[in-house]
Structure formats: structure tokens, C-alpha cells
Design an enzyme around this catalytic site. Structure first.
Site, mmCIF file in Angstrom:
data_model
loop_
_atom_site.group_PDB
_atom_site.id
_atom_site.type_symbol
_atom_site.label_atom_id
_atom_site.label_comp_id
_atom_site.label_asym_id
_atom_site.label_seq_id
_atom_site.Cartn_x
_atom_site.Cartn_y
_atom_site.Cartn_z
ATOM 1 N N PRO A 35 1.212 -1.208 0.005
ATOM 2 C CA PRO A 35 -0.272 0.089 -0.287
ATOM 3 C C PRO A 35 0.825 1.265 -0.253
ATOM 4 O O PRO A 35 2.051 1.454 -0.333
ATOM 5 C CB PRO A 35 -0.957 0.465 1.219
ATOM 6 C CG PRO A 35 0.108 -0.429 2.076
ATOM 7 C CD PRO A 35 1.085 -1.717 1.107
ATOM 8 N N TRP A 36 0.241 2.293 0.201
ATOM 9 C CA TRP A 36 0.742 4.020 0.292
ATOM 10 C C TRP A 36 1.225 4.823 1.538
ATOM 11 O O TRP A 36 1.838 4.862 1.647
ATOM 12 C CB TRP A 36 0.379 4.763 -0.193
ATOM 13 C CG TRP A 36 -1.906 5.343 -0.430
ATOM 14 C CD1 TRP A 36 -2.757 4.078 -0.609
ATOM 15 C CD2 TRP A 36 -2.319 5.863 0.772
ATOM 16 N NE1 TRP A 36 -4.141 4.440 -0.247
ATOM 17 C CE2 TRP A 36 -3.305 5.174 0.823
ATOM 18 C CE3 TRP A 36 -1.703 6.367 1.593
ATOM 19 C CZ2 TRP A 36 -4.419 5.943 1.751
ATOM 20 C CZ3 TRP A 36 -2.891 6.802 2.715
ATOM 21 C CH2 TRP A 36 -4.007 6.225 2.525
ATOM 22 N N ASN A 37 0.784 3.860 2.457
ATOM 23 C CA ASN A 37 0.875 5.029 4.394
ATOM 24 C C ASN A 37 1.977 4.687 4.397
ATOM 25 O O ASN A 37 2.832 5.688 4.747
ATOM 26 C CB ASN A 37 -0.532 4.237 4.702
ATOM 27 C CG ASN A 37 -0.441 2.920 5.101
ATOM 28 O OD1 ASN A 37 0.032 2.144 4.210
ATOM 29 N ND2 ASN A 37 -0.543 2.701 6.327
ATOM 30 N N LYS A 55 4.106 -5.320 -6.915
ATOM 31 C CA LYS A 55 3.353 -4.526 -7.198
ATOM 32 C C LYS A 55 3.559 -3.346 -6.281
ATOM 33 O O LYS A 55 2.305 -3.544 -5.374
ATOM 34 C CB LYS A 55 1.777 -5.231 -7.714
ATOM 35 C CG LYS A 55 1.102 -3.839 -8.372
ATOM 36 C CD LYS A 55 0.167 -3.977 -8.553
ATOM 37 C CE LYS A 55 -0.753 -3.078 -9.411
ATOM 38 N NZ LYS A 55 -1.072 -2.662 -8.345
ATOM 39 N N PRO A 56 3.965 -2.269 -6.401
ATOM 40 C CA PRO A 56 3.322 -0.947 -5.471
ATOM 41 C C PRO A 56 1.758 -0.510 -5.889
ATOM 42 O O PRO A 56 1.792 -0.796 -6.878
ATOM 43 C CB PRO A 56 4.646 0.091 -6.263
ATOM 44 C CG PRO A 56 5.926 -0.726 -6.780
ATOM 45 C CD PRO A 56 4.448 -1.615 -7.167
ATOM 46 N N SER A 57 1.592 0.665 -4.930
ATOM 47 C CA SER A 57 0.613 0.918 -5.052
ATOM 48 C C SER A 57 0.847 2.257 -6.056
ATOM 49 O O SER A 57 1.839 3.079 -6.075
ATOM 50 C CB SER A 57 0.094 1.940 -3.509
ATOM 51 O OG SER A 57 -0.995 3.073 -4.171
ATOM 52 N N THR A 65 -10.807 -5.368 -0.796
ATOM 53 C CA THR A 65 -9.110 -5.819 -1.912
ATOM 54 C C THR A 65 -8.982 -7.131 -1.468
ATOM 55 O O THR A 65 -9.244 -7.825 -1.893
ATOM 56 C CB THR A 65 -8.219 -4.679 -2.918
ATOM 57 O OG1 THR A 65 -8.728 -3.532 -2.244
ATOM 58 C CG2 THR A 65 -7.314 -4.689 -3.313
ATOM 59 N N GLU A 97 -2.487 -8.478 5.516
ATOM 60 C CA GLU A 97 -2.250 -7.588 6.453
ATOM 61 C C GLU A 97 -2.831 -7.048 5.924
ATOM 62 O O GLU A 97 -3.299 -5.699 5.534
ATOM 63 C CB GLU A 97 -1.340 -7.250 6.733
ATOM 64 C CG GLU A 97 -1.152 -6.733 8.177
ATOM 65 C CD GLU A 97 -1.251 -5.174 7.837
ATOM 66 O OE1 GLU A 97 -2.018 -4.703 8.982
ATOM 67 O OE2 GLU A 97 0.275 -4.553 7.754
ATOM 68 N N CYS A 114 -2.563 1.504 9.827
ATOM 69 C CA CYS A 114 -3.429 0.564 10.233
ATOM 70 C C CYS A 114 -3.408 0.525 11.875
ATOM 71 O O CYS A 114 -4.311 0.214 12.525
ATOM 72 C CB CYS A 114 -3.168 -0.805 9.808
ATOM 73 S SG CYS A 114 -1.780 -1.435 9.798
ATOM 74 N N GLU A 127 3.453 -11.290 9.800
ATOM 75 C CA GLU A 127 4.468 -10.382 9.370
ATOM 76 C C GLU A 127 5.495 -10.374 9.824
ATOM 77 O O GLU A 127 4.903 -9.894 11.072
ATOM 78 C CB GLU A 127 3.743 -9.443 8.017
ATOM 79 C CG GLU A 127 4.874 -8.701 7.046
ATOM 80 C CD GLU A 127 3.669 -7.755 6.306
ATOM 81 O OE1 GLU A 127 3.987 -8.282 5.338
ATOM 82 O OE2 GLU A 127 3.163 -6.896 6.630
#
Length: 499
Positions: free
Chosen positions: A160-162, A185-187, A240, A258, A292, A473
């Protein structure tokens, strides 16, 4: 903020192609990445991939996987140390770039990079033991059972991007250490720093062991549905994840998720209220609340609710909101327009209920406010447990406070959610805190903080219960998601009389 403007405007935009089989491949289309602090500023662009790019990346990973799996654990550890050293060497430039594409203030990103390098170094503590076969004698003639752990082959990692760098490292390091080849695969909302971290790893590892395909839904669908991908590791939202799981069912591909959290903080009646307020604000508004595992809702004894709300407001008033590169800023903008719209709508609906929504903090540059995805932090001082702001993961800078009458009621409300990622208990009594922690339905609980100690960051399996994830993780247990068992039962023929 003149210094920030002049500094950022002189940085040449970064343009990155796909990374496939050790080579950078440009594409006909690009995804532009703009600065959430100043939306008119182009930070860079990445190649917008296709299903054909995914096929090429998976083919490269398949070609590299066997030889990589045959390397010794010690050799992998040596290569990982070099990757960590190179990440450290580029950390200052990476911190500036990621602050500009992600919106998190630069000091937060700089600390994230420390953890990014550490993720590659930490495997040295457990890798040899994890990959060593275990033998069990089973008979008098030397029979035995041997239990191995082997890699899957090709693993897809979707990030993700966060907190893009550490979340990438928490997948790449154990997946590669296990002996898998990876397609990452990046965001599209924060692909630049992730792609560069992967490039560092790829430049040190054999060609094809690390591949990157940037893109949108076409790339994601092709990667998840590819029959040569044996495991999918995804960090992001539940909707998703459900889509991925449905698609992965067609090929019976394993998944590791996650996902989100709606983390409760239970303040007991013997807590140090001032210290608790300081630490809760630090957790809840970090990265503008886009984490998160962060405090998302507070439960406090009714008799102390007014005093605690006052302390929270006092502490949160120190938050300064501005450009992610402004040294005075302690909170940057939200990452994208969709996230800003979501959180604004949640805040407006909470206000419409008649709740006391208290805006806090200081805007550093009000004249440039509309140039970025800015939102002032807020506290909901009189939230009710059934309010939308309490029930939903807000993933933004708004924090509800709920009063409770009994400890049992607080625990029941904390558990009354589909999420179960992290939680915290606040008390001067360790025994009381541990008792409450044992009754919370969450994968992780922190006592008297909502951020991990260095030992916690290194040793705690990161993951959640219920709809907060599948699997774990980081820590020595994170590599387990990327290994599968292979067992051999060695038996002997009976001896026969030669005559």
C-alpha cells in the site's frame, strides 16, 4: 515556507520503468505521482504496466527461482547485509522523495527507513535455523524422518501507500530469505520509493529474483490470477482482500493478508492520564491517522472522561499541519483525494449528529491550504459506541472518545468490531493491564503505549484476528508465510538371507 517551496521545486521528477529480469523496461503509458502537500507538483512517474508485463516478470521470476532457492542461507544473509547498507546509504534522498509522494512528514519517513534496512538485517538471527532440516530417528536400522522447509517458488507482493517502505521490506525480506523469487506491485499512490527499494535489492541479487510491475487493476488482476504465482501477500483494505481471495480461489493460490484495524485504547481508572494523553496523540495522528495500527477509538472511565478529554485537547493543540518537508510540521496532508473526501464526510456526519467535534492544531500555511490534501486533526469528545466514527476505521486524523461505566463494558465495546489488529491498555498496574489484555480480541496489545519498543518491532508477529488479516508479518515468524513443508520418511528393506 519559502525554503520548502524553493527546495522542492528544484528537484527533477523521477521516472521509472518496470524492473523485469534485472533490466529496466519503459512503457508506452505512465502513472504520474503528484505531491499531496502541493498537488500541482510532479514528483515523478512510473511505467503503467499491462498483463504482458506481468507475464514477462513472472517468467523472469520462474527462471531465477530454482537457482536462488539453491543458495545457502549464509550467502543470502551476506547479500541482505549489503542491501541494508545500500538502503542506509540512500536513506536521506529516499526520505525526501517518499515524503513528497506519500505526504508523511520527513522525520517519520526517515525513521521508517531505519526499519526498512533492519528488516533485511534481522533475518540473520533466524534464517539458518528456519531452513535447517529436522531429523527424527524412526527405526533400529537407521530409518529416519526428515522435515524440510522449502520456498513456494514465485511470490506476488502487493503493497500500500501509507507506510510503503517498511511494508515492502516486511514482505521482500522474508520472502526472499525463504528462497522465493518475487514480483512486486506497488500502490499507484506511492510507487517511487518502493520501486527504488526494490531496485536496490535487485542490483545486489541475481537477475529475476526481484521484479517490479507498476500499474493499476489490469496489473493486479494478471498477477493474482497467474498460475505460476504460488503465494500472494497483500497489505491493504478488506474489500480488495476479498476480491483477491475470490480470484485466488480459481488457482487455489495461498494468500497472506495484513488488513485494517479499528484499534481500541482502554484507559483504566489508575492510568497516568497526562502520559496517556501524550502517547495516544502521538499514535493516533501519526501519518495523519493513516496507519493500520494506531489508536482509532478511546474508552475512558466516565468519571474521568471530561478531564481526559481536556488533556487530549491540550496535547493535540501542539500538532502543526503543513508541507511534509517543512521542518516545523508534525503532521502532513492525507495521501490522496479519495481519502480526504472519505474522512471529511465522516467528520461532517459526526458533526451532524450533534457530537462535540473539537478541531485542534495549527495550520502552518493557511494560504496554501487548498494546494494539498490537508485536514486539521479533530477529537470527538462525546462519542457513543454505536456512532459511525467509532464503528468504522476512519484512517484519518479524527479520534473519538467513549466513556464507559465498568471494565467489563469497556472490554465488550473494544471487542464489538469486525477488526482485531492491535489494541492498547493503560494502567499503572501491570497485572491489571495484562488481565484486560488477555480478554481483548486482537493479535497484538501494547501496555501504556500504542507504539512498539525496538524489541517489540523485532519480535512481535505482526497481524490480526477476525477481518484484520490472515497470517503474520515481521518477526522471526514472518518467514513462515513464505515457506512450505516437505517431509521425507526414510525406511529400509528387510534384510534377507543371502543363501
Amino acid at each position: 515556507m519559502e525554503h520548502v517551496e524553493s527546495m522542492s521545486s528544484t528537484i527533477t521528477p523521477v521516472r521509472l520503468g518496470q524492473l523485469i529480469g534485472g533490466r529496466e523496461l519503459p512503457a508506452d503509458r505512465e502513472i504520474e505521482v503528484r505531491n499531496p502537500s502541493r498537488r500541482g507538483e510532479l514528483v515523478g512517474a512510473v511505467a503503467d504496466g499491462t498483463a504482458a508485463d506481468v507475464d514477462a516478470a513472472v517468467d523472469a521470476a520462474v527462471a531465477a527461482a530454482h537457482a536462488w532457492a539453491a543458495t545457502s542461507p549464509q550467502h543470502r544473509i551476506e547479500l541482505f547485509a549489503r542491501i541494508a547498507d545500500e538502503i542506509d546509504a540512500q536513506a536521506d534522498d529516499l526520505a525526501t522523495l517518499v515524503a513528497r509522494e506519500n505526504g508523511s512528514v520527513r522525520p517519520i519517513v526517515r525513521r521508517e527507513l531505519i526499519g526498512t534496512g533492519a528488516a533485511f538485517r534481522d533475518v540473520a538471527a533466524y534464517l539458518v535455523e528456519k531452513l535447517s532440516p529436522v531429523e527424527h530417528p524412526s527405526g533400529p536400522a537407521g530409518e529416519f524422518v526428515r522435515v524440510h522447509r522449502r520456498p513456494f517458488g514465485v511470490v506476488a507482493c502487493v503493497v500500500p501507500w501509507n507506510a510503503p517502505l517498511i511494508l515492502t521490506a516486511n514482505k521482500l525480506a522474508p520472502a526472499l530469505a525463504a528462497g522465493n523469487a518475487v514480483v512486486l506491485k506497488p500502490s499507484p499512490f506511492a510507487p517511487l520509493g518502493v520501486t527504488l527499494i526494490a531496485r536496490i535489492a535487485a542490483s545486489i541479487l541475481p537477475p529475476g529474483v526481484v521484479n517490479v510491475v507498476n500499474g493499476g487493476g489490469e496489473v493486479g488482476a494478471a498477477l493474482i490470477g497467474h498460475r505460476e504465482v504460488r503465494k500472494i501477500s497483500f497489505t491493504g483494505g478488506g474489500e480488495t482482500a476479498r476480491h483477491i481471495m475470490r480470484q485466488a480461489a480459481d488457482t487455489l493460490t495461498g494468500v497472506h493478508f495484513e488488513l485494517g484495524g479499528n484499534d481500541p485504547a482502554i484507559v483504566l481508572d489508575d492510568a497516568d492520564l497526562e502520559a496517556t494523553a501524550d502517547r495516544i496523540v502521538e499514535s493516533a495522528f501519526r501519518r495523519a491517522g493513516q496507519v493500520c495500527f494506531a489508536v482509532k477509538r478511546i474508552y475512558v472511565p466516565r468519571s474521568q472522561a471530561d478531564e481526559f478529554a481536556r488533556l487530549l485537547v491540550k496535547r493535540a493543540e501542539r500538532i502543526t499541519v503543513g508541507d511534509a518537508l517543512d521542518e516545523r510540521a508534525t503532521m502532513g496532508p492525507l495521501n490522496n483525494a479519495g481519502q480526504l473526501e472519505k474522512v471529511q464526510g465522516l467528520r461532517e456526519r459526526t458533526t451532524a449528529l450533534g457530537r462535540d467535534v473539537r478541531e485542534v492544531g495549527t495550520a502552518l500555511d493557511p494560504d496554501a491550504w487548498n494546494d494539498g490534501y490537508y485536514l486539521m486533526p479533530a477529537l470527538v469528545l462525546d462519542a457513543q459506541h454505536d456512532d459511525e466514527i467509532v464503528r468504522e476505521e476512519q484512517f484519518g486524523p479524527i479520534l473519538p472518545i467513549v466513556a464507559y461505566d465498568t471494565e467489563d463494558a469497556a472490554i465488550a465495546m473494544a471487542n464489538d468490531t469486525e477488526y482485531g489488529l492491535c489494541s492498547s491498555v493503560w494502567s499503572r498496574s501491570v497485572d491489571r493491564a495484562l488481565d484486560v489484555a488477555s480478554r481483548i480480541e486482537a493479535g497484538m496489545t501494547i501496555v501504556n503505549n500504542h507504539l512498539f519498543t525496538p524489541v517489540g518491532s523485532r519480535e512481535i508477529p505482526f497481524g490480526g484476528w477476525k477481518q484484520s488479516g490472515i497470517g503474520w508479518e515481521a518477526s522471526p515468524y514472518g518467514i513462515d508465510e513464505y515457506l512450505q513443508f516437505q517431509s521425507v520418511d526414510v525406511q529400509s528393506f528387510p534384510e534377507r538371507d543371502a543363501s
